[in-house]
Design a protein around this motif. Structure first.
Motif, short mmCIF file in Angstrom:
data_model
loop_
_atom_site.label_atom_id
_atom_site.label_comp_id
_atom_site.label_asym_id
_atom_site.label_seq_id
_atom_site.Cartn_x
_atom_site.Cartn_y
_atom_site.Cartn_z
N THR A 9 0.82 -1.21 0.00
CA THR A 9 0.00 0.00 0.00
C THR A 9 0.85 1.26 0.00
OG1 THR A 9 -0.13 0.05 2.43
CG2 THR A 9 -1.81 -1.22 1.25
N ARG A 10 2.13 1.12 0.23
CA ARG A 10 3.01 2.28 0.21
C ARG A 10 3.20 2.74 -1.24
NH1 ARG A 10 8.34 0.18 2.48
NH2 ARG A 10 7.55 -1.70 1.44
N PRO A 11 3.21 4.05 -1.48
CA PRO A 11 3.43 4.54 -2.85
C PRO A 11 4.79 4.10 -3.39
CG PRO A 11 2.63 6.30 -1.42
CD PRO A 11 2.96 5.15 -0.53
N LEU A 12 4.82 3.77 -4.67
CA LEU A 12 6.07 3.41 -5.33
C LEU A 12 6.67 4.66 -5.95
CD1 LEU A 12 8.11 1.31 -6.38
CD2 LEU A 12 6.62 1.04 -8.39
N ILE A 13 7.94 4.91 -5.68
CA ILE A 13 8.65 6.07 -6.20
C ILE A 13 9.71 5.58 -7.19
CG2 ILE A 13 9.97 8.13 -5.66
CD1 ILE A 13 7.13 8.02 -4.44
N SER A 14 9.62 6.06 -8.41
CA SER A 14 10.60 5.71 -9.45
C SER A 14 11.63 6.82 -9.56
CB SER A 14 9.91 5.52 -10.80
OG SER A 14 8.94 4.50 -10.75
N ILE A 15 12.90 6.45 -9.41
CA ILE A 15 13.99 7.40 -9.58
C ILE A 15 14.69 7.06 -10.89
CG2 ILE A 15 16.12 8.35 -8.62
CD1 ILE A 15 15.16 7.59 -5.87
N CYS A 16 14.65 7.98 -11.84
CA CYS A 16 15.14 7.74 -13.19
C CYS A 16 16.49 8.42 -13.39
CB CYS A 16 14.15 8.26 -14.22
SG CYS A 16 12.53 7.45 -14.14
N VAL A 17 17.43 7.68 -13.98
CA VAL A 17 18.80 8.18 -14.14
C VAL A 17 19.32 7.83 -15.53
CG1 VAL A 17 21.10 8.31 -13.12
CG2 VAL A 17 19.14 7.65 -11.68
N ILE A 49 15.68 3.33 -12.04
CA ILE A 49 15.68 2.99 -13.46
C ILE A 49 16.82 3.73 -14.16
CG2 ILE A 49 14.32 2.87 -15.57
CD1 ILE A 49 11.82 3.17 -13.88
N PHE A 50 17.73 2.98 -14.75
CA PHE A 50 18.87 3.55 -15.46
C PHE A 50 18.71 3.32 -16.96
CE2 PHE A 50 20.33 2.66 -11.20
CZ PHE A 50 21.16 3.74 -10.88
N THR A 51 18.96 4.36 -17.75
CA THR A 51 19.01 4.22 -19.20
C THR A 51 20.43 4.54 -19.64
OG1 THR A 51 18.04 6.45 -19.30
CG2 THR A 51 16.61 4.60 -19.80
N LYS A 93 8.67 6.47 -19.46
CA LYS A 93 7.71 5.49 -19.98
C LYS A 93 7.88 4.12 -19.34
CE LYS A 93 7.07 7.69 -24.49
NZ LYS A 93 7.20 7.55 -25.97
N GLN A 94 9.09 3.84 -18.82
CA GLN A 94 9.32 2.55 -18.16
C GLN A 94 8.94 2.58 -16.68
OE1 GLN A 94 10.15 0.13 -20.29
NE2 GLN A 94 10.17 1.79 -21.79
N ALA A 95 8.82 3.77 -16.12
CA ALA A 95 8.58 3.91 -14.68
C ALA A 95 7.21 3.37 -14.30
CB ALA A 95 8.71 5.37 -14.27
#
Length: 317
Positions: A9-17, A49-51, A93-95
């Motif tokens: 139930t905790r929000p998911l945080i996406s960190i994009c790099v 998330i790493f690109t 878009k992947q997050a």
């Protein structure tokens, strides 16, 4: 009574790099992400998330090794360097997160500020932007950036914040909206500003780069600035219209002048200089206007043709 799993139930945080040859910074970056996660793990879940824009050093190998002990890591390597803005958009878009945060890998933007971003997001802000109060670089580069921010802001059809890069938090709703972008060369800070949502600014001092050299030199800054200008400004078309009307007005004035001169001085010798000048002037103006219109037509063609697909050659997911 059946107990629910509160972890889901905790929000998911996406960190994009987005990364390019950042082998000297990746480990330090992930360490600081993990420190942030340990402080906030009771309230949030995280994914990183790493690109990878086809790094030629050991960046990918380090990410692959770190993913074995850090299940939060997801990574995608492209077949070629697709550029900074396209890399960010692909990341978005992947997050999978309820909120998505973009940050560079060089640690100039402190990851600890993300905690402040999340505080304002919880208060209802859909966009929380990091605004640079100061950055450790030469005065000449600071002046160059300042002039670029000013020019893009004043020429844009909507306000674009100055001293604000791509270090920001955006809500899931914005991420979903960005998924529909078809531009082959997006200027994301302009797109997000154009949504006219209420933003919260977080001011901070940018640190010096931890390792290596910046991949974003003057050439890349100019290219990004021109992309922002052409994507979010109709000024070139307005100037083209103005120049066209001005040329027409000058032609009419010149015609009236020569008629009046001929009337008052009937024996005025005929000459072709003025005719040649006006013809060359008209050709030059038309060439400029066609060039301006052609640049916008080219953008339409690039969007419609879709000839530059993103190829992912390796992934960690």
């Amino acid at each position: 009574m059946k107990q629910t799993d509160k972890s889901n139930t905790r929000p998911l945080i996406s960190i994009c790099v987005p990364v390019l040859n950042e082998e000297g910074s990746i480990l330090h970056l992930i360490e600081r992400f993990e420190s942030l996660k340990s402080r906030l793990m009771d309230s949030y879940r995280f994914e990183y998330i790493f690109t990878d824009n086809k790094s030629t050093d050991n960046t990918w190998e380090i990410l692959n090794e770190m993913s074995l002990t850090h299940p939060e890591i997801r990574a995608f390597q492209f077949g070629k360097n697709i550029g900074f803005q396209k890399s960010i958009l692909f990341n978005y878009k992947q997050a999978k997160g309820d909120a998505v945060i973009q940050i560079d890998a060089d640690l100039q933007d402190p990851p600890e500020i993300i905690e402040t971003f999340l505080k304002y997001w919880e208060q209802g802000y859909k966009v929380v932007s990091g605004v640079r109060e100061d950055r450790k670089e030469s005065n000449l580069m600071k002046l160059f950036r300042s002039m670029g921010y000013w020019f893009i802001d004043v020429s844009s059809e909507h306000p674009i914040k100055r001293n604000t890069g791509d270090f920001r938090l955006i809500d899931r709703a914005i991420v979903d909206a960005l998924g529909g972008i078809k531009s082959p060369n997006p200027y994301l800070r302009g797109v997000i500003s154009g949504m006219r949502l209420t933003e919260k600014d977080v001011y901070y001092k940018r640190d010096a780069r931890l390792n290596g050299e910046s991949k974003f030199g003057v050439k890349e800054l100019i290219k990004l600035g021109l992309t922002g200008f052409s994507n979010h400004s109709k000024l070139p078309l307005k100037i083209a219209n103005f120049v066209g009307f001005l040329s027409l007005a000058l032609s009419v004035i010149g015609f009236i002048y020569f008629i009046a001169l001929k009337f008052y001085q009937p024996n005025l010798p005929r000459g072709f200089a003025s005719l040649y000048v006006m013809i060359l002037f008209g050709i030059g103006v038309n060439s400029i206007l066609l060039g301006v219109v052609g640049s916008y037509i080219r953008k339409i063609y690039e969007v419609m043709s879709g000839e530059d697909p993103i190829i992912v050659t390796r992934r960690i997911d």
